[in-house]
Design a protein around this motif. Structure first.
Motif, PDB file in Angstrom:
ATOM      1  N   TYR A  78     -20.819  15.913  12.971  1.00 39.40           N
ATOM      2  CA  TYR A  78     -19.696  16.104  14.118  1.00 39.40           C
ATOM      3  C   TYR A  78     -19.431  14.948  14.925  1.00 39.40           C
ATOM      4  O   TYR A  78     -18.239  14.779  15.230  1.00 39.40           O
ATOM      5  N   ASP A  79     -20.380  14.381  15.447  1.00 40.62           N
ATOM      6  CA  ASP A  79     -20.535  13.286  16.379  1.00 40.62           C
ATOM      7  C   ASP A  79     -19.803  12.136  15.552  1.00 40.62           C
ATOM      8  O   ASP A  79     -18.940  11.124  16.259  1.00 40.62           O
ATOM      9  N   TYR A 101      -8.251  23.183  21.019  1.00 41.44           N
ATOM     10  CA  TYR A 101      -8.864  22.190  21.840  1.00 41.44           C
ATOM     11  C   TYR A 101      -8.011  21.914  23.047  1.00 41.44           C
ATOM     12  O   TYR A 101      -8.303  20.776  23.309  1.00 41.44           O
ATOM     13  N   TYR A 136     -23.347  21.956   9.961  1.00 46.25           N
ATOM     14  CA  TYR A 136     -24.379  21.867  10.909  1.00 46.25           C
ATOM     15  C   TYR A 136     -25.319  21.141  10.602  1.00 46.25           C
ATOM     16  O   TYR A 136     -25.753  21.042   9.356  1.00 46.25           O
ATOM     17  N   TYR A 190     -14.659  21.525  14.401  1.00 50.02           N
ATOM     18  CA  TYR A 190     -15.582  22.338  14.724  1.00 50.02           C
ATOM     19  C   TYR A 190     -17.003  22.246  14.084  1.00 50.02           C
ATOM     20  O   TYR A 190     -16.807  21.873  12.801  1.00 50.02           O
ATOM     21  N   GLU A 191     -18.020  22.610  14.320  1.00 51.24           N
ATOM     22  CA  GLU A 191     -19.361  22.359  13.690  1.00 51.24           C
ATOM     23  C   GLU A 191     -19.420  24.051  13.325  1.00 51.24           C
ATOM     24  O   GLU A 191     -19.631  24.987  14.206  1.00 51.24           O
ATOM     25  N   MET A 239     -15.856  12.570  15.751  1.00 50.89           N
ATOM     26  CA  MET A 239     -15.276  12.762  16.997  1.00 50.89           C
ATOM     27  C   MET A 239     -15.294  11.392  17.649  1.00 50.89           C
ATOM     28  O   MET A 239     -14.464  11.126  18.529  1.00 50.89           O
ATOM     29  N   HIS A 241     -26.521  17.168  15.023  1.00 50.84           N
ATOM     30  CA  HIS A 241     -24.686  17.203  15.174  1.00 50.84           C
ATOM     31  C   HIS A 241     -24.399  15.884  14.545  1.00 50.84           C
ATOM     32  O   HIS A 241     -23.095  15.320  15.327  1.00 50.84           O
ATOM     33  N   GLN A 254      -9.763  20.227  25.996  1.00 52.88           N
ATOM     34  CA  GLN A 254     -10.419  19.234  25.492  1.00 52.88           C
ATOM     35  C   GLN A 254      -9.930  17.798  26.177  1.00 52.88           C
ATOM     36  O   GLN A 254      -8.661  17.749  25.954  1.00 52.88           O
ATOM     37  N   GLU A 284     -21.926  26.601  20.031  1.00 48.56           N
ATOM     38  CA  GLU A 284     -21.601  25.524  21.090  1.00 48.56           C
ATOM     39  C   GLU A 284     -20.748  24.564  20.673  1.00 48.56           C
ATOM     40  O   GLU A 284     -19.734  24.045  21.298  1.00 48.56           O
ATOM     41  N   TYR A 285     -20.456  24.538  19.462  1.00 52.26           N
ATOM     42  CA  TYR A 285     -19.440  23.623  18.869  1.00 52.26           C
ATOM     43  C   TYR A 285     -18.324  24.263  17.870  1.00 52.26           C
ATOM     44  O   TYR A 285     -17.675  23.559  17.177  1.00 52.26           O
TER      45      TYR A 285
END
Length: 404
Positions: A272-273, A378, A265, A293-294, A276, A269, A381, A357-358
């Motif tokens: 994570y970003d 996912y 975390y 996942y975060e 992705m 983010h 997604q 959330e993530y």
């Protein structure tokens, strides 16, 4: 004669008073032997405790926030939501061990005049010099220091029983010990059923361009204990003992190609970003399947940082995420139970949605658990953009050619 008789009566009374005073004094103190064999003379009732570091701060809070008279370090803004405001406002006495050691004997002595510290509590792994170190600082400060072992997950149930005796908090510590013992037993049975069919994963601590930092595997990876237990950790044996992880290149990551990627975390983010949205990551199976996942954070990371009882949350979360047919429970309910017991905080549904959330499969409701279909977590997604997928495949091919 009367004078002599009166004198004798006076002597007898003094003897009786001394005797009963000795009994009263004995009742006001007790002996306790800590986990490095140090015999301490403690008050019968401990009411004023200072944690000696982050692990002690986490564990002591789970026992009873009212015991705190100081904290080892200030809470961040992100943590304050879950912490008793009285505790958060207490003076900072610092950390005794570790790279961030700031505990000063002179400052402890000065603070003790105002705080009346019954005990400074240290929790973690016993070091070879710990007995001598604690004897020395206790002699310097005149304040009792006690150590309780809580290094590996298997230490947790017993450590709470020890803390119950040390802090005269038997009832709460029995609850915490039973909870952790039952959880570890549940996972021992579940992981035995899973056997060799473990999901592969990497835990990404940070991303810096072509450098990716992972928590290593191996028996000595304290920060990776849960990862190593419930999955196939594709990282090499840990080199660094810190939670900062070991450095890998993007080429290394592409060759690993894990089933799942768990990301540490951060407020924005960012990592994570990066995974992705960067073309470099798009050829990985975990990214294509949406299995990135975060780790939730609040008041501590569920994955560790520091690695204490908060790691139990990562077991609950990842166990159901990876193996829903085996660990078939409602994650939300289990997380709420943990927060109530260990953080004395009742999570709302909104709290839980924000925390995870993530961390949940797309389409999972705030009241639902991870999908139990065995398909991609996912599955709902949106797929990565086509140009990103093609770019990622191009990177993989180029790396493969260079390796030959």
């Amino acid at each position: 004669m009367r004078s002599l008789f009166g004198y004798r009566i006076f002597i007898v009374l003094c003897v009786f008073l001394a005797f009963f005073s000795g009994i009263a004094a004995a009742e006001e103190t007790r002996t306790f032997v800590d986990d490095v064999g140090r015999e301490l003379i403690l008050p019968v009732n401990i009411t004023a405790v200072s944690p000696s570091g982050p692990l002690a701060q986490i564990v002591l809070y789970s026992v009873d926030p009212d015991l705190f008279v100081s904290i080892s370090s200030e809470y961040s803004d992100a943590q304050l939501k879950y912490i008793d405001p009285r505790v958060a406002a207490l003076p900072v006495t610092g950390q005794f061990y570790g790279a961030k050691s700031t505990m000063n004997p002179e400052e402890i002595m000065e603070m003790n005049k105002e705080l009346g510290i019954d005990l400074v509590l240290d929790i973690g792994e016993a070091k070879s010099t710990m007995k001598e170190d604690l004897d020395k600082i206790q002699a310097q400060t005149g304040v009792n220091f006690a150590f309780v072992t809580q290094n590996n997950l298997s230490d947790i149930p017993g450590s709470y029983l020890t803390l119950g005796e040390l802090l005269s908090e038997e009832e709460q510590c029995e609850k915490l010990s039973t909870y952790t013992s039952d959880l570890l037993s549940e996972f021992a049975v579940g992981m035995n059923e899973i056997g060799d069919n473990r999901k592969s994963m990497i835990y990404v601590v940070s991303v810096d361009g072509n450098s990716v930092y992972l928590i290593g595997s191996g028996e000595n990876s304290y920060h990776g204990e849960v990862i190593n237990y419930i999955s196939d950790n594709l990282a090499n044996e840990a080199v660094t003992a810190s939670g900062m992880g070991d450095e890998y290149t993007m080429e290394d990551i592409l060759q690993m190609n894990p089933d799942y990627i768990i990301v540490a975390y951060d407020d924005e983010h960012e990592y994570y970003d990066a995974i992705m949205n960067s073309a470099d990551w798009q050829s990985l199976r975990a990214v294509q399947d949406g299995n990135v996942y975060e780790a939730p954070y609040g008041p501590y990371s569920w994955m560790g940082g520091p690695p204490s009882v908060n790691r139990l949350l990562s077991m609950i979360w990842l166990g159901n995420l990876y193996y829903p047919d085996v660990f078939d429970y409602n994650v939300d309910d289990r997380v709420k139970e943990y927060y109530s017991l260990f953080y004395h905080y009742d999570l709302t549904d909104d709290d839980l949605s924000e925390l995870m959330e993530y961390a949940k499969p797309a389409g999972a409701s705030s009241q639902g658990s991870a999908t139990s279909t065995g398909t991609s977590a996912y599955a709902n997604q949106s797929p990565a953009p086509l140009f990103a997928l093609m770019a990622g495949l191009g990177v993989a091919v180029l790396i493969k050619r260079r390796s030959h």
